[in-house]
Design an enzyme around this catalytic site. Structure first.
Site, short mmCIF file in Angstrom:
data_model
loop_
_atom_site.label_atom_id
_atom_site.label_comp_id
_atom_site.label_asym_id
_atom_site.label_seq_id
_atom_site.Cartn_x
_atom_site.Cartn_y
_atom_site.Cartn_z
N HIS A 39 64.96 73.90 34.05
CA HIS A 39 66.21 74.31 34.30
C HIS A 39 66.14 75.98 34.79
O HIS A 39 67.15 76.38 35.22
CB HIS A 39 67.24 74.41 32.89
CG HIS A 39 66.84 75.61 31.86
ND1 HIS A 39 66.31 75.24 30.82
CD2 HIS A 39 67.42 76.79 31.67
CE1 HIS A 39 66.11 76.40 30.03
NE2 HIS A 39 66.71 77.16 30.73
N ASP B 162 61.32 69.91 29.78
CA ASP B 162 61.68 70.97 30.65
C ASP B 162 60.85 72.08 31.11
O ASP B 162 60.78 73.29 30.68
CB ASP B 162 63.03 71.92 29.62
CG ASP B 162 63.95 72.55 30.24
OD1 ASP B 162 63.54 73.02 31.44
OD2 ASP B 162 64.99 72.90 29.60
N SER C 162 64.19 81.20 27.99
CA SER C 162 63.83 80.09 28.28
C SER C 162 62.65 80.21 29.16
O SER C 162 62.41 81.22 29.81
CB SER C 162 64.81 79.57 29.31
OG SER C 162 65.64 78.74 28.56
#
Ligand code: ARG
Ligand code: GLU
Length: 705
Positions: free
Chosen positions: A84, A220, A640
């Site tokens: 992402h 991810d 992240s």
């Protein structure tokens, strides 16, 4: 008896530092935590974590773009971050014919790696407490204005010195609302190329359905490579650039993770507000979050409907949709967490104790009252500000109008002409624009605006238009049929130089943008900023006061997109009665969820085939492949892609999310409920080797088995 135990417990709790696992610590001060870290299993020294004298873990970490973290995994500048985090880059290289979002992308040779306009990564060279220098010549008789100009002047000198004779970037950041100042010096690389990305059916597996949730099975990750010039220094993209040789890159451990193992997350959390008062939390939970959620629900439903009708629209809106829904879902979890954990009530009790203590301290005695008054004053302005961003500027055509207009205006005032900029604003917009989505959203959002924002907070322009058109549908027809921005060909022919500005000001979309934003600047923003500034000043004193009042607590500065360390342990949790979530998920869960009819759960056929013959190679454990795990590290948005490290600083995973029940950790951390979600590095390697056939990348890495 019960009572005695209870009161003993209370004494025990209030005399020991119980904030285990809470905290985002400054790397250069990690010495102060190292004995606690060691107690919990860590086996390296503080110099291994942060040092200005030797290569250390920090040198293998980058701030990726402006909102994520990345980590270096090879001597040739190979970098892993989340899918992402690379999403908009992957999307920008995708078309219906080459759909890298859907099918994944893998460069099989270095020449195939794809450059990315606008992407940059930053390495932290050093950080330093510069409080004394920033406040040099300060004395307590100064006004706040004098103090802040002094801070600005002194900071500028520090920054200039830090950037002298080198190619670094530097910044001075306030911590603890300005009780402390730190200098951060960075080296910034701009040639960062896309190397590999799994298909979204892996990288975004579970989509927005599973987002912010456990159990999770999202692969991810995406892989990039940093390029430098022949001297290993940052350089603009050039085909002559070569892979960057980092000072340090991570060793990957595939030995596996167990419940209670030590873990540490080293990355760039964006923003937390751990010390705000009960009034601020109440506003977030009762007003701001519910309203913003409502506005985004409207937009998301419309997008989803249109995306399901056409592959083209699905690609165009993939990235926008993901980012809109991400905060939308987080706000919901956060609100629930605030309510369930009684955070407002707990803060009120804390404040009652504080007030008693502060009563006879003139410096502090009126603080909470002042904060309360300011929050009351702020509320209508916050409300209007939320609606401007979520209901007005959230309309794509209005935001675009602002971008085009402001770029033209800037150009008209500058001697340097930059026609490429205008072109790229138009290209970026039209590439991913589908008007029916925007127009339907417009009608929905403006209706909410009209209904909920008090009339004295609405611009005259809008009230007049409403009288003129009678309803929002007619108003929308007018904007979308009359604005030249709604007609790509005409706009491109029209804008060739800045002489069109005055005509453009009369364009319906531009006029709407200008009217709302001018009204906001004149009537709301000034006041809003002014109150917020006062709040920050009060918080500076409040922060100092609570540190004196509550000496037992371990303080750490709120996140502000600077490098931090969180540490804790691998641990399951109990989200509600009768349920305990184990901390590790596996490929078995992916197969349980697999469903070709549900977009979010439709895995690549290749994984089904591999599953049948159990061809897991060395990434197998107990007959399956580990996918994700959760731990008690205190993380936030921005973490992240952060490396998740074991007790010896080896990479065991990539941070990418938090559990829903714990998303209030930006405001109050709860050891029982707050868990960060990481992707197990073995799943990254499994996908790279077995599904993508990109084993050559694994050969670059240093793996301990
Ligand atoms: N919740 C994670 C974060 O805040 C992941 C977001 C991307 N995934 C998604 N399904 N939208 O960034
Ligand atoms: N997914 C988040 C990010 O983009 C991290 C999750 C969180 O907010 O903790 O940084």
């Amino acid at each position: 008896m019960k009572k005695v135990i209870l009161s003993l417990l209370v004494v025990y709790i209030s005399t020991t530092k119980i904030f285990a696992d809470e905290g985002m610590w400054l790397p250069s001060l990690i010495k102060e935590r190292i004995s606690d870290m060691k107690k919990k299993g860590f086996r390296l020294t503080s110099e291994d974590i942060y040092s200005v004298n030797q290569a250390c873990l920090k040198d293998a970490i980058v701030h990726f773009g402006s909102g994520c973290t990345g980590n270096l995994v090879s001597s040739k500048g190979l970098l892993i971050t989340n899918h992402h985090c690379g999403f908009s880059q992957i999307q920008s290289h995708s078309t219906v014919e080459h759909d890298y979002l859907k099918d994944g992308f893998w460069a099989m040779r270095q020449e195939e790696e794809l450059p990315n306009k606008g992407l940059f990564v930053k390495f932290l060279i050093k950080m330093e407490d510069v409080t004394a220098t920033v406040l040099k010549s300060y004395n307590s008789s100064m006004t706040e204005e004098q103090r802040s100009s002094l801070v600005a002047e002194n900071s500028a000198v520090i920054i200039k010195k830090a950037m002298k004779d080198n190619h670094y970037q530097a910044a001075v950041e306030a911590l603890y609302y300005g009780n402390q100042y730190f200098l951060f010096v960075y080296e910034v690389f701009t040639d960062v190329r896309l190397v590999g990305a799994p298909p979204s059916s892996v990288g975004k597996f579970g989509g927005d359905t599973d987002n912010w949730m456990w159990p999770r099975h999202t692969g991810d990750f995406s892989i990039f490579r940093i390029y430098a010039n022949k001297d290993n220094k940052p350089a603009q993209y050039s085909k002559d650039n070569v892979p960057y040789k980092p000072k340090k890159f991570f060793t990957l451990s595939v030995k596996g993770v167990r419940e209670n193992d030590f873990t540490m997350v080293y990355g760039y959390p964006g923003r937390t507000q751990e010390y705000i008062t009960s009034d601020a939390v109440r506003y977030i939970a009762n007003i701001s979050n519910p309203d913003k959620i409502n506005l985004r629900t409207l937009r998301l439903d419309i997008q989803a409907e249109e995306m399901s009708k056409s592959a083209e629209v699905r690609i165009k809106y993939a990235s926008k949709n993901a980012s809109i829904s991400n905060s939308w879902k987080k706000w919901q979890g956060e609100t629930k967490g605030i309510i369930k954990n009684n955070i407002v009530q707990n803060k009120i009790e804390y404040e009652t104790g504080f007030s008693k203590w502060a009563k006879d301290k003139p410096e502090y005695s009126t603080l909470l009252d002042q904060l309360k008054t300011l929050y009351e004053e702020l509320e209508p302005y916050s409300y209007a500000t939320d609606y401007l961003s979520e209901a007005i500027n959230a309309n794509e055509i209005i935001k675009f109008a602002g971008n085009i207009y402001n770029a033209l205006l800037k150009e008209s005032k500058s001697t340097e002409k930059n026609p490429a900029l205008l072109l790229s604003i138009m290209d970026d917009f039209y590439k991913d624009y589908y008007q029916p989505v925007d127009k339907r959203s417009f009608i929905a959002l403006i209706s909410e605006y009209r209904k909920n924002v008090p009339e004295n907070f609405q611009p005259e322009y809008f009230k007049t238009r409403m009288k003129e058109f009678g309803n929002i549908q007619n108003f929308a027809d007018f904007i979308f049929s009359e604005s030249i921005l709604a007609k790509e060909k005409s706009l491109r022919g029209y804008i060739n130089d800045t002489s069109c500005i005055s005509k453009l000001e009369k364009d319906p979309a531009v006029e709407m943008y200008l009217s709302f934003n001018k009204f906001h600047n004149d009537n709301i923003k000034q006041k809003y900023d002014q109150i917020n500034k006062k709040l920050t000043l009060l918080y500076r004193t409040y922060m100092k006061a609570i540190m004196e009042y509550d000496k037992k607590r371990d303080y750490y500065p709120d996140a502000n997109s600077t490098l931090r360390i969180a540490y804790g342990k691998i641990s399951g949790y109990k989200p509600y009665d009768a349920v305990y979530f184990n901390p590790v998920s596996t490929l078995e869960g992916i197969m349980e969820k697999d469903n070709p009819d549900i977009y979010d759960y439709n895995i690549p056929q290749k994984i089904r085939d591999i599953y049948k013959i159990k061809d897991y190679g060395e990434w197998e454990e107990n007959g399956t492949v580990p996918v994700c795990f959760i731990a008690t590290n205190h993380t936030s948005g921005g973490n992240s892609g952060s490396p998740v490290l074991n007790a010896t600083g080896q990479l065991i995973g990539l941070n990418f999310d938090r559990v829903w029940e714990g998303t209030m950790s930006d405001i109050a951390f709860d050891t029982q409920m707050c868990r960060n979600i990481s992707l197990d590095i073995r799943y990254v390697l499994f996908i790279t080797e077995k599904v993508a056939g990109a084993g050559h990348l694994i050969n670059e890495m240093n793996i301990v088995r």
